[in-house]
Scaffold this motif. Structure first.
Motif, PDB file in Angstrom:
ATOM      1  N   SER A  36       1.028  -1.375   0.071  1.00 51.81           N
ATOM      2  CA  SER A  36      -0.336  -0.103  -0.156  1.00 51.81           C
ATOM      3  C   SER A  36       0.732   1.011  -0.012  1.00 51.81           C
ATOM      4  O   SER A  36       1.897   0.988   0.173  1.00 51.81           O
ATOM      5  CB  SER A  36      -1.079   0.103   0.948  1.00 51.81           C
ATOM      6  OG  SER A  36      -0.136  -0.076   2.379  1.00 51.81           O
ATOM      7  N   MET A  70      -0.630   5.321  -7.087  1.00 47.66           N
ATOM      8  CA  MET A  70      -0.469   3.355  -7.913  1.00 47.66           C
ATOM      9  C   MET A  70       0.644   3.926  -8.758  1.00 47.66           C
ATOM     10  O   MET A  70       1.723   2.811  -8.560  1.00 47.66           O
ATOM     11  CB  MET A  70      -1.876   2.923  -8.131  1.00 47.66           C
ATOM     12  CG  MET A  70      -2.769   3.240  -7.737  1.00 47.66           C
ATOM     13  SD  MET A  70      -4.125   2.847  -9.414  1.00 47.66           S
ATOM     14  CE  MET A  70      -5.639   3.439  -8.068  1.00 47.66           C
ATOM     15  N   ALA A 114      -3.300   3.936  -2.041  1.00 51.11           N
ATOM     16  CA  ALA A 114      -4.240   2.629  -2.961  1.00 51.11           C
ATOM     17  C   ALA A 114      -3.486   1.446  -1.929  1.00 51.11           C
ATOM     18  O   ALA A 114      -2.060   1.778  -1.376  1.00 51.11           O
ATOM     19  CB  ALA A 114      -3.197   3.190  -4.033  1.00 51.11           C
ATOM     20  N   GLU A 115      -4.168   0.542  -1.957  1.00 49.89           N
ATOM     21  CA  GLU A 115      -3.732  -0.288  -1.886  1.00 49.89           C
ATOM     22  C   GLU A 115      -3.915  -1.478  -2.797  1.00 49.89           C
ATOM     23  O   GLU A 115      -4.870  -2.095  -3.583  1.00 49.89           O
ATOM     24  CB  GLU A 115      -4.174  -1.269  -0.619  1.00 49.89           C
ATOM     25  CG  GLU A 115      -4.729  -0.341   0.537  1.00 49.89           C
ATOM     26  CD  GLU A 115      -6.121  -0.685   1.496  1.00 49.89           C
ATOM     27  OE1 GLU A 115      -6.969  -1.351   1.361  1.00 49.89           O
ATOM     28  OE2 GLU A 115      -5.298  -0.178   2.565  1.00 49.89           O
ATOM     29  N   ARG A 116      -2.722  -2.255  -2.912  1.00 44.10           N
ATOM     30  CA  ARG A 116      -2.115  -3.277  -3.732  1.00 44.10           C
ATOM     31  C   ARG A 116      -3.309  -4.669  -3.902  1.00 44.10           C
ATOM     32  O   ARG A 116      -2.683  -5.234  -2.156  1.00 44.10           O
ATOM     33  CB  ARG A 116      -1.155  -3.952  -4.262  1.00 44.10           C
ATOM     34  CG  ARG A 116      -0.825  -4.486  -5.348  1.00 44.10           C
ATOM     35  CD  ARG A 116       0.738  -4.994  -5.788  1.00 44.10           C
ATOM     36  NE  ARG A 116       0.853  -5.653  -6.764  1.00 44.10           N
ATOM     37  CZ  ARG A 116       1.766  -6.145  -7.691  1.00 44.10           C
ATOM     38  NH1 ARG A 116       3.060  -6.106  -7.147  1.00 44.10           N
ATOM     39  NH2 ARG A 116       2.038  -7.355  -8.211  1.00 44.10           N
ATOM     40  N   TYR A 126      -5.798  -2.518  -7.634  1.00 43.00           N
ATOM     41  CA  TYR A 126      -5.179  -1.867  -6.630  1.00 43.00           C
ATOM     42  C   TYR A 126      -7.225  -1.440  -6.072  1.00 43.00           C
ATOM     43  O   TYR A 126      -7.844  -1.305  -6.916  1.00 43.00           O
ATOM     44  CB  TYR A 126      -4.652  -0.279  -7.102  1.00 43.00           C
ATOM     45  CG  TYR A 126      -3.754  -0.851  -6.860  1.00 43.00           C
ATOM     46  CD1 TYR A 126      -2.474  -0.122  -5.063  1.00 43.00           C
ATOM     47  CD2 TYR A 126      -2.586  -0.478  -7.580  1.00 43.00           C
ATOM     48  CE1 TYR A 126      -0.979  -0.418  -6.195  1.00 43.00           C
ATOM     49  CE2 TYR A 126      -1.368  -0.990  -8.124  1.00 43.00           C
ATOM     50  CZ  TYR A 126      -0.109  -0.779  -6.704  1.00 43.00           C
ATOM     51  OH  TYR A 126       1.153  -0.262  -6.567  1.00 43.00           O
TER      52      TYR A 126
END
Length: 152
Positions: A36, A70, A114-116, A126
């Motif tokens: 993230s 991202m 943003a979280e992968r 994401y």
């Protein structure tokens, strides 16, 4: 949020992502790890914002803020391994919810996270959220298609 120490300022961010000049919308990196990233943006109220329309800066611009986070995340991950970042492009945004119409009337900083969720050498997924003073502004998911082997 404005008192938090920055890991990178806007110049440091601009050196890592392809967005230049006023299109580099993020002005601070607050935290990141392998999954993230959390960034800050404060230029959303500027009258000369590059995404501003005649009616102001629409909340859908939050997607671009998230996409830049991202891109920065990918660049930081690549930098940590000594490899060049693979260039990519935003392929889709899904399940996007805008919780307000405009961003320009928000007085404080935007918090961009943003979280992968998933990914491989060709594409990434994401989940993202943009908040202002702890209140949701926009959230959703975004797919990024990578071009491995190309220079950024």
């Amino acid at each position: 949020m404005n008192d938090e120490a920055l890991l990178l300022d806007q110049a440091g961010i601009a050196a890592l992502i392809p967005h230049a000049g006023s299109m580099c919308l993020l002005d601070g990196l607050l935290a990141w790890d392998a999954h993230s990233i959390r960034c800050r943006a404060t230029g959303h109220h500027a009258a000369d914002h590059p995404l501003r329309t005649a009616s102001g800066l629409l909340a859908t611009a939050a997607i671009e803020y998230a996409a830049q986070a991202m891109a920065l995340h990918g660049a930081l991950l690549a930098q940590s391994t000594g490899a060049p970042a693979a260039p990519g492009f935003l392929a889709s945004a899904r399940g996007v919810r805008c919780h307000r119409l405009h961003l320009h009337d928000l007085p404080g900083a935007l918090d961009v996270v943003a979280e992968r969720v998933a990914g491989d050498a060709h594409q990434l997924l994401y989940a993202f959220r943009v908040q202002h003073a702890g209140t949701p502004v926009a959230d959703g998911r975004a797919a990024v298609v990578l071009h491995p082997g190309e220079t950024p």
